[in-house]
Design a protein around this motif. Sequence first.
Motif, PDB file in Angstrom:
ATOM      1  N   GLU A 248      -5.889 -10.921  -3.511  1.00 17.28           N
ATOM      2  CA  GLU A 248      -7.056 -11.103  -2.659  1.00 17.28           C
ATOM      3  C   GLU A 248      -7.095 -10.044  -1.557  1.00 17.28           C
ATOM      4  OE1 GLU A 248      -9.216 -14.555   0.101  1.00 17.28           O
ATOM      5  OE2 GLU A 248      -7.388 -15.015  -1.042  1.00 17.28           O
ATOM      6  N   GLY A 249      -8.055  -9.157  -1.662  1.00 16.54           N
ATOM      7  CA  GLY A 249      -8.250  -8.146  -0.632  1.00 16.54           C
ATOM      8  C   GLY A 249      -7.482  -6.857  -0.828  1.00 16.54           C
ATOM      9  N   PHE A 250      -6.649  -6.745  -1.859  1.00 16.95           N
ATOM     10  CA  PHE A 250      -5.901  -5.496  -2.057  1.00 16.95           C
ATOM     11  C   PHE A 250      -5.412  -5.344  -3.495  1.00 16.95           C
ATOM     12  CE2 PHE A 250      -2.774  -8.628  -0.764  1.00 16.95           C
ATOM     13  CZ  PHE A 250      -1.626  -8.336  -1.505  1.00 16.95           C
ATOM     14  N   GLN A 251      -5.037  -4.112  -3.840  1.00 12.93           N
ATOM     15  CA  GLN A 251      -4.472  -3.789  -5.149  1.00 12.93           C
ATOM     16  C   GLN A 251      -3.014  -3.354  -4.975  1.00 12.93           C
ATOM     17  OE1 GLN A 251      -7.354  -1.385  -7.804  1.00 12.93           O
ATOM     18  NE2 GLN A 251      -8.059  -0.936  -5.723  1.00 12.93           N
ATOM     19  N   ILE A 252      -2.215  -3.586  -6.017  1.00 16.11           N
ATOM     20  CA  ILE A 252      -0.839  -3.120  -6.034  1.00 16.11           C
ATOM     21  C   ILE A 252      -0.651  -2.202  -7.232  1.00 16.11           C
ATOM     22  CG2 ILE A 252       1.601  -3.751  -6.055  1.00 16.11           C
ATOM     23  CD1 ILE A 252       0.776  -6.590  -5.250  1.00 16.11           C
ATOM     24  N   VAL A 253      -0.092  -1.031  -7.008  1.00 16.22           N
ATOM     25  CA  VAL A 253       0.246  -0.094  -8.072  1.00 16.22           C
ATOM     26  C   VAL A 253       1.712   0.292  -7.913  1.00 16.22           C
ATOM     27  CG1 VAL A 253      -0.220   2.146  -9.146  1.00 16.22           C
ATOM     28  CG2 VAL A 253      -2.099   0.839  -8.133  1.00 16.22           C
ATOM     29  N   THR A 254       2.473   0.234  -9.006  1.00 21.17           N
ATOM     30  CA  THR A 254       3.859   0.688  -8.952  1.00 21.17           C
ATOM     31  C   THR A 254       4.049   1.832  -9.934  1.00 21.17           C
ATOM     32  OG1 THR A 254       4.690  -0.862 -10.640  1.00 21.17           O
ATOM     33  CG2 THR A 254       4.632  -1.630  -8.359  1.00 21.17           C
ATOM     34  N   ARG A 255       4.720   2.857  -9.499  1.00 22.98           N
ATOM     35  CA  ARG A 255       4.939   4.034 -10.340  1.00 22.98           C
ATOM     36  C   ARG A 255       6.430   4.303 -10.432  1.00 22.98           C
ATOM     37  NH1 ARG A 255       4.305   9.427 -11.496  1.00 22.98           N
ATOM     38  NH2 ARG A 255       2.673   9.737 -13.057  1.00 22.98           N
ATOM     39  N   PRO A 256       7.005   4.350 -11.657  1.00 20.97           N
ATOM     40  CA  PRO A 256       8.454   4.468 -11.792  1.00 20.97           C
ATOM     41  C   PRO A 256       8.982   5.877 -11.561  1.00 20.97           C
ATOM     42  CG  PRO A 256       7.445   4.438 -13.965  1.00 20.97           C
ATOM     43  CD  PRO A 256       6.333   4.207 -12.970  1.00 20.97           C
ATOM     44  N   TYR A 257      10.187   5.929 -11.043  1.00 24.76           N
ATOM     45  CA  TYR A 257      10.939   7.170 -11.003  1.00 24.76           C
ATOM     46  C   TYR A 257      11.742   7.273 -12.304  1.00 24.76           C
ATOM     47  CZ  TYR A 257       9.775   7.300  -6.033  1.00 24.76           C
ATOM     48  OH  TYR A 257       9.105   7.329  -4.838  1.00 24.76           O
ATOM     49  N   VAL A 258      12.289   8.422 -12.584  1.00 21.54           N
ATOM     50  CA  VAL A 258      13.027   8.634 -13.822  1.00 21.54           C
ATOM     51  C   VAL A 258      14.121   7.571 -13.974  1.00 21.54           C
ATOM     52  CG1 VAL A 258      14.681  10.251 -12.772  1.00 21.54           C
ATOM     53  CG2 VAL A 258      14.233  10.372 -15.219  1.00 21.54           C
ATOM     54  N   GLY A 259      14.232   7.020 -15.180  1.00 16.69           N
ATOM     55  CA  GLY A 259      15.217   5.977 -15.421  1.00 16.69           C
ATOM     56  C   GLY A 259      14.652   4.587 -15.310  1.00 16.69           C
ATOM     57  N   GLY A 260      13.605   4.429 -14.504  1.00 19.36           N
ATOM     58  CA  GLY A 260      12.900   3.157 -14.403  1.00 19.36           C
ATOM     59  C   GLY A 260      13.497   2.111 -13.487  1.00 19.36           C
ATOM     60  N   GLU A 261      14.656   2.380 -12.878  1.00 21.66           N
ATOM     61  CA  GLU A 261      15.260   1.371 -12.013  1.00 21.66           C
ATOM     62  C   GLU A 261      14.799   1.473 -10.561  1.00 21.66           C
ATOM     63  OE1 GLU A 261      19.460   0.963 -12.385  1.00 21.66           O
ATOM     64  OE2 GLU A 261      19.337   0.314 -14.480  1.00 21.66           O
ATOM     65  N   LEU A 262      14.168   2.569 -10.206  1.00 19.97           N
ATOM     66  CA  LEU A 262      13.550   2.720  -8.898  1.00 19.97           C
ATOM     67  C   LEU A 262      12.065   2.947  -9.102  1.00 19.97           C
ATOM     68  CD1 LEU A 262      16.023   5.122  -7.027  1.00 19.97           C
ATOM     69  CD2 LEU A 262      15.788   2.658  -6.695  1.00 19.97           C
ATOM     70  N   GLN A 263      11.249   2.428  -8.179  1.00 20.90           N
ATOM     71  CA  GLN A 263       9.819   2.620  -8.295  1.00 20.90           C
ATOM     72  C   GLN A 263       9.183   2.792  -6.918  1.00 20.90           C
ATOM     73  OE1 GLN A 263       8.140  -0.826 -10.233  1.00 20.90           O
ATOM     74  NE2 GLN A 263       8.326  -2.138  -8.435  1.00 20.90           N
ATOM     75  N   PHE A 264       8.038   3.490  -6.934  1.00 20.97           N
ATOM     76  CA  PHE A 264       7.230   3.655  -5.731  1.00 20.97           C
ATOM     77  C   PHE A 264       6.118   2.628  -5.797  1.00 20.97           C
ATOM     78  CE2 PHE A 264       3.857   5.664  -3.169  1.00 20.97           C
ATOM     79  CZ  PHE A 264       4.570   5.948  -2.010  1.00 20.97           C
ATOM     80  N   PRO A 269      -5.430  -1.753   0.548  1.00 19.08           N
ATOM     81  CA  PRO A 269      -6.484  -2.723   0.883  1.00 19.08           C
ATOM     82  C   PRO A 269      -7.834  -2.268   0.330  1.00 19.08           C
ATOM     83  CG  PRO A 269      -5.914  -1.420   2.811  1.00 19.08           C
ATOM     84  CD  PRO A 269      -4.908  -1.069   1.746  1.00 19.08           C
ATOM     85  N   ASP A 270      -8.660  -3.249  -0.041  1.00 20.25           N
ATOM     86  CA  ASP A 270     -10.006  -2.919  -0.529  1.00 20.25           C
ATOM     87  C   ASP A 270     -10.851  -2.324   0.595  1.00 20.25           C
ATOM     88  OD1 ASP A 270      -9.227  -3.999  -2.954  1.00 20.25           O
ATOM     89  OD2 ASP A 270     -10.154  -5.950  -2.577  1.00 20.25           O
ATOM     90  N   ASP A 271     -10.701  -2.850   1.775  1.00 22.72           N
ATOM     91  CA  ASP A 271     -11.435  -2.384   2.947  1.00 22.72           C
ATOM     92  C   ASP A 271     -10.694  -1.198   3.562  1.00 22.72           C
ATOM     93  OD1 ASP A 271     -12.705  -1.960   5.352  1.00 22.72           O
ATOM     94  OD2 ASP A 271     -12.564  -4.045   6.050  1.00 22.72           O
ATOM     95  N   PRO A 272     -11.318  -0.033   3.694  1.00 23.58           N
ATOM     96  CA  PRO A 272     -10.643   1.117   4.303  1.00 23.58           C
ATOM     97  C   PRO A 272     -10.061   0.817   5.682  1.00 23.58           C
ATOM     98  CG  PRO A 272     -12.674   1.829   3.277  1.00 23.58           C
ATOM     99  CD  PRO A 272     -12.677   0.315   3.228  1.00 23.58           C
ATOM    100  N   ALA A 273     -10.652  -0.165   6.370  1.00 20.60           N
ATOM    101  CA  ALA A 273     -10.150  -0.538   7.691  1.00 20.60           C
ATOM    102  C   ALA A 273      -9.356  -1.844   7.623  1.00 20.60           C
ATOM    103  CB  ALA A 273     -11.309  -0.684   8.673  1.00 20.60           C
ATOM    104  N   GLY A 274      -8.893  -2.202   6.433  1.00 20.04           N
ATOM    105  CA  GLY A 274      -8.258  -3.507   6.246  1.00 20.04           C
ATOM    106  C   GLY A 274      -6.746  -3.504   6.176  1.00 20.04           C
ATOM    107  N   LEU A 275      -6.099  -2.423   6.639  1.00 18.32           N
ATOM    108  CA  LEU A 275      -4.636  -2.368   6.547  1.00 18.32           C
ATOM    109  C   LEU A 275      -3.968  -3.476   7.345  1.00 18.32           C
ATOM    110  CD1 LEU A 275      -2.082  -0.929   5.546  1.00 18.32           C
ATOM    111  CD2 LEU A 275      -2.210   0.550   7.563  1.00 18.32           C
ATOM    112  N   ALA A 276      -4.414  -3.671   8.567  1.00 22.37           N
ATOM    113  CA  ALA A 276      -3.790  -4.687   9.425  1.00 22.37           C
ATOM    114  C   ALA A 276      -3.912  -6.075   8.822  1.00 22.37           C
ATOM    115  CB  ALA A 276      -4.414  -4.654  10.819  1.00 22.37           C
TER     116      ALA A 276
END
Length: 419
Positions: A248-264, A269-276
């Motif tokens: 609700e209100g945001f998306q999550i994206v995870t991108r793996p580093y080599v090996g797959g055991e660490l990820q970014f 937030p959907d709203d550009p001013a919605g970080l807080a």
Amino acid sequence: MKTSLLLLLSISALLMNVQAADSKIASGTVNALGVDLYHAQAHGDGNLLLSPYSIQSALAMTYAGAAGDTQAEMQRVLHFPADDNALHESFSVLGQALAQTAKKTVDRIAESKKYGGPSTPIEFDLANRLFAQRGYDFRPSFLDLVKERYGAELEQMDYKTDPEGARKTINQWVEKQTKEKIRDLIPAGAIKHDARLTLVNALYLRAPWSDEFNAKATTKEKFLVHGRESAEVPMMQKESHCGYARREGFQIVTRPYVGGELQFVILLPDDPAGLAAMEKQLTPKLIEDCAHLSSQKVILHLPKFRLEPPTIPLGEDLKALGMKTAFDDPKGSANFDRMAPRRPNDYLYISAVLHKTYLALDENGTEAAAATAVVVAAGMAMIKQPPPVEVRVDHPFLFMIQHVPSGACIFIGRVTDPR
């Protein structure tokens, strides 16, 4: 007689199922304290970078010497279990798992290079050391515990007559361990003649993407700085399989580093001013969930950025969370008797907690660094694939670097201005 002890943890530039299970205690405390301190530091609208793993590891070593009310207080604030042995064993297992993450990629890289895969393994180096006052009466049981569980070797120092020399020696060690990404961790004047111990943990991380961005695809795109003003920044682009979820209100994206055991991990937030508003939803459970997202094809637009904030004092934040007697508040209340015998005119207490970080992200991957110093003084199947989701990270976002098997948050921060 006043005596000070400085505990330093440095992390530079970011298993098996049994190991993952054993590390759950440590990873749970890392994530819980990380959320607490992120909320404490997330005031204003600037960039932010912390290493929950660095901070909690340093404090776990300090906790090994706490007793009485100070121990109980630290246990509560740091989300530690009642079983000390299980806690320290879990941190030991987590440290080994992180080290193994790098070692595993060396063999995998050798094989993948035959097929045009990634050619650079992960570098993940951990080191601990105790810089102790020569001749001070530290308890052998404490020294043995931190050496066995945290691999912290003892190095003799002379704080009494040369505190500045001691500070330079410690900073030089940190610089070497972090490949010079963390410089001057301990500022001038932070170590005085009454110092008696500095506990240091250093970690260096260089993590290539499992599927690198093509530098030729990086173009200038608009980013809403602080969610308000538009600026052009270098924006990387890549279509690949990523972890993805919508909340609700945001998306999550995870991108793996080599090996797959660490990820970014990206929380956008959907709203550009919605970080807080999104930050208020940050919980240890949300962090844990990020390690188990379903995979989906994502067209990701992600800005390149580099964060190198100054040293952050965390002492007041920890006191506000309820860890007061460890800082000898009120005076005479600190109890680190399990570290060294507590005497009326000679006892240890934390005088400062200092934290410093570094992180750079580009087409090749991520290099990250952090350092935490705790100064203790004494006072007296085939499925039809859905179309790819396009995610434009073109406004303020929260990010993490996460160890997937354990769920531990190694770094957490936010980018409001990637310039």
